[in-house]
Design a protein around this motif. Structure first.
Motif, short mmCIF file in Angstrom:
data_model
loop_
_atom_site.label_atom_id
_atom_site.label_comp_id
_atom_site.label_asym_id
_atom_site.label_seq_id
_atom_site.Cartn_x
_atom_site.Cartn_y
_atom_site.Cartn_z
N CYS A 11 0.82 -1.21 0.00
CA CYS A 11 0.00 0.00 0.00
C CYS A 11 0.85 1.25 0.00
CB CYS A 11 -0.93 0.01 1.21
SG CYS A 11 -2.27 -1.20 1.14
N GLN A 12 1.93 1.23 0.79
CA GLN A 12 2.79 2.41 0.89
C GLN A 12 3.52 2.71 -0.41
OE1 GLN A 12 5.05 1.18 4.28
NE2 GLN A 12 3.60 2.02 5.76
N LYS A 13 3.62 1.72 -1.28
CA LYS A 13 4.28 1.91 -2.57
C LYS A 13 3.29 2.24 -3.69
CE LYS A 13 8.27 -1.06 -1.62
NZ LYS A 13 9.01 -2.29 -2.00
N ASP A 14 2.00 2.24 -3.34
CA ASP A 14 0.96 2.50 -4.34
C ASP A 14 0.49 3.94 -4.23
OD1 ASP A 14 -1.71 2.69 -5.56
OD2 ASP A 14 -1.56 0.50 -5.78
N GLU A 15 0.78 4.74 -5.25
CA GLU A 15 0.46 6.18 -5.20
C GLU A 15 -1.05 6.42 -5.10
OE1 GLU A 15 2.19 8.33 -8.39
OE2 GLU A 15 4.26 7.77 -7.89
N ASN A 16 -1.84 5.61 -5.78
CA ASN A 16 -3.30 5.80 -5.73
C ASN A 16 -3.85 5.57 -4.33
OD1 ASN A 16 -3.57 6.38 -8.48
ND2 ASN A 16 -3.70 4.22 -9.02
N ILE A 17 -3.35 4.53 -3.66
CA ILE A 17 -3.80 4.24 -2.30
C ILE A 17 -3.36 5.35 -1.36
CG2 ILE A 17 -3.53 2.68 -0.33
CD1 ILE A 17 -3.39 0.37 -2.32
N MET A 18 -2.12 5.79 -1.47
CA MET A 18 -1.63 6.86 -0.59
C MET A 18 -2.42 8.15 -0.80
SD MET A 18 0.74 5.75 1.41
CE MET A 18 -0.44 4.41 1.53
N ARG A 19 -2.78 8.42 -2.05
CA ARG A 19 -3.56 9.62 -2.34
C ARG A 19 -4.95 9.51 -1.72
NH1 ARG A 19 -3.48 9.29 -7.56
NH2 ARG A 19 -1.31 9.95 -7.65
N SER A 20 -5.54 8.33 -1.79
CA SER A 20 -6.87 8.15 -1.23
C SER A 20 -6.84 8.27 0.29
CB SER A 20 -7.45 6.80 -1.64
OG SER A 20 -6.77 5.73 -1.03
N MET A 21 -5.76 7.82 0.92
CA MET A 21 -5.63 7.95 2.36
C MET A 21 -5.61 9.41 2.79
SD MET A 21 -5.27 4.91 3.99
CE MET A 21 -6.73 4.53 3.03
N GLN A 22 -4.89 10.23 2.03
CA GLN A 22 -4.74 11.64 2.39
C GLN A 22 -6.02 12.44 2.19
OE1 GLN A 22 -1.46 12.63 -0.16
NE2 GLN A 22 0.04 11.55 1.11
N LEU A 23 -6.94 11.95 1.36
CA LEU A 23 -8.19 12.68 1.12
C LEU A 23 -9.08 12.72 2.35
CD1 LEU A 23 -9.17 11.52 -2.48
CD2 LEU A 23 -8.41 13.78 -1.77
N PHE A 24 -8.84 11.82 3.31
CA PHE A 24 -9.67 11.78 4.51
C PHE A 24 -9.18 12.71 5.61
CE2 PHE A 24 -10.55 7.42 2.79
CZ PHE A 24 -11.88 7.65 2.52
N ASP A 25 -8.07 13.43 5.37
CA ASP A 25 -7.45 14.22 6.42
C ASP A 25 -8.37 15.28 7.02
OD1 ASP A 25 -5.16 12.77 6.32
OD2 ASP A 25 -4.04 14.20 5.10
#
Length: 247
Positions: free
Chosen positions: A230-244
């Motif tokens: 997950c940490q190497k997947d840009e799409n997943i990392m971007r989706s995580m940050q959208l919840f900030d």
């Protein structure tokens, strides 16, 4: 995390996320202006916990479960006092007894997916919130999970997601577990979506998931493999940050 949904604006994602969480529906959480009015009239210095008035104290005397002290919840979560008060008002509207069981949880959740069957996915989500496995979700359980999802570190959020997918809680995700999750999501979305979902789509989704996540090809995904992938997947990392800043 289970797939790559189409890109959405942060505002649209916030609205969708809040709708998907029981007890956080639009009618339950006041608008910003309404929240300010409610909170301005609250006696913020009053002892005890989330009650702001004599009426609230009366309501709280009739519930089955009384939440922990507000100060305790502030320490245990990453929400402010005001945010906790607004969240509690919404939770109390949907769950007057102070707790929600699995059947109530499924009923609330089903209102957002009338075109499909959300019961199985709602059960999986309920079990993720019910961390002490006592068959009910209290306000403490709810805000603890919500705090992790919305305010936790990336690792906190990924660990929460892994726990959701790890249905039998044995520390790894099998293809059977992921297939159950994917089928429940497709059932929830309904048969009449556009474009139509193919019957073999859930299994193909699982194969893609394992091809990406199962690093040592042993047929299961461990928490270490999950976090690393997950940490190497840009799409997943971007989706995580959208919840900030959802709340």
């Amino acid at each position: 995390l289970a797939g790559n949904p189409p890109v959405q604006t942060k505002k649209a994602l916030k609205q969708r996320f809040l709708k998907l969480l029981p007890c956080c529906r639009p009618k339950s959480i006041p608008s910003l202006s309404e929240s300010k009015t409610v909170l301005a009239s609250a006696t913020l210095s009053s002892p005890g916990f989330l009650a702001d008035s004599v009426e609230d104290e009366f309501e709280l005397s009739t519930v089955c479960h009384r939440p922990e002290g507000l100060e305790q919840l502030q320490e245990q979560t990453k929400f402010t006092r005001k945010e906790l008060q607004v969240l509690y008002r919404g939770f109390k509207n949907e769950c007057p007894s102070g707790i929600v069981n699995e059947e109530n949880f499924k009923q609330i959740y089903s209102q957002f997916f009338p075109q499909g069957d959300s019961s199985t996915y709602a059960t999986f989500l309920f079990n993720a919130f019910d961390t002490d496995h006592d068959g009910s979700v209290s306000f403490e359980d709810f805000v603890s999970g919500l705090s992790t999802i919305l305010r936790g570190t990336i690792d906190d959020r990924l660990n929460w997601a892994f726990n959701l997918y790890d249905l039998n809680k044995d520390g790894c995700i099998t293809k059977e577990e992921m297939l159950d999750i994917m089928k429940s999501i497709y059932d929830m979305m309904g048969k009449y979506t556009y474009p139509a979902m193919r019957e073999e789509a859930p299994r193909e989704h699982v194969e893609n998931f394992f091809q990406k996540m199962d690093r040592n090809k042993d047929g299961v995904v461990t928490i270490e493999e999950f976090l690393e992938s997950c940490q190497k997947d840009e799409n997943i990392m971007r989706s995580m940050q959208l919840f900030d800043s959802v709340i």
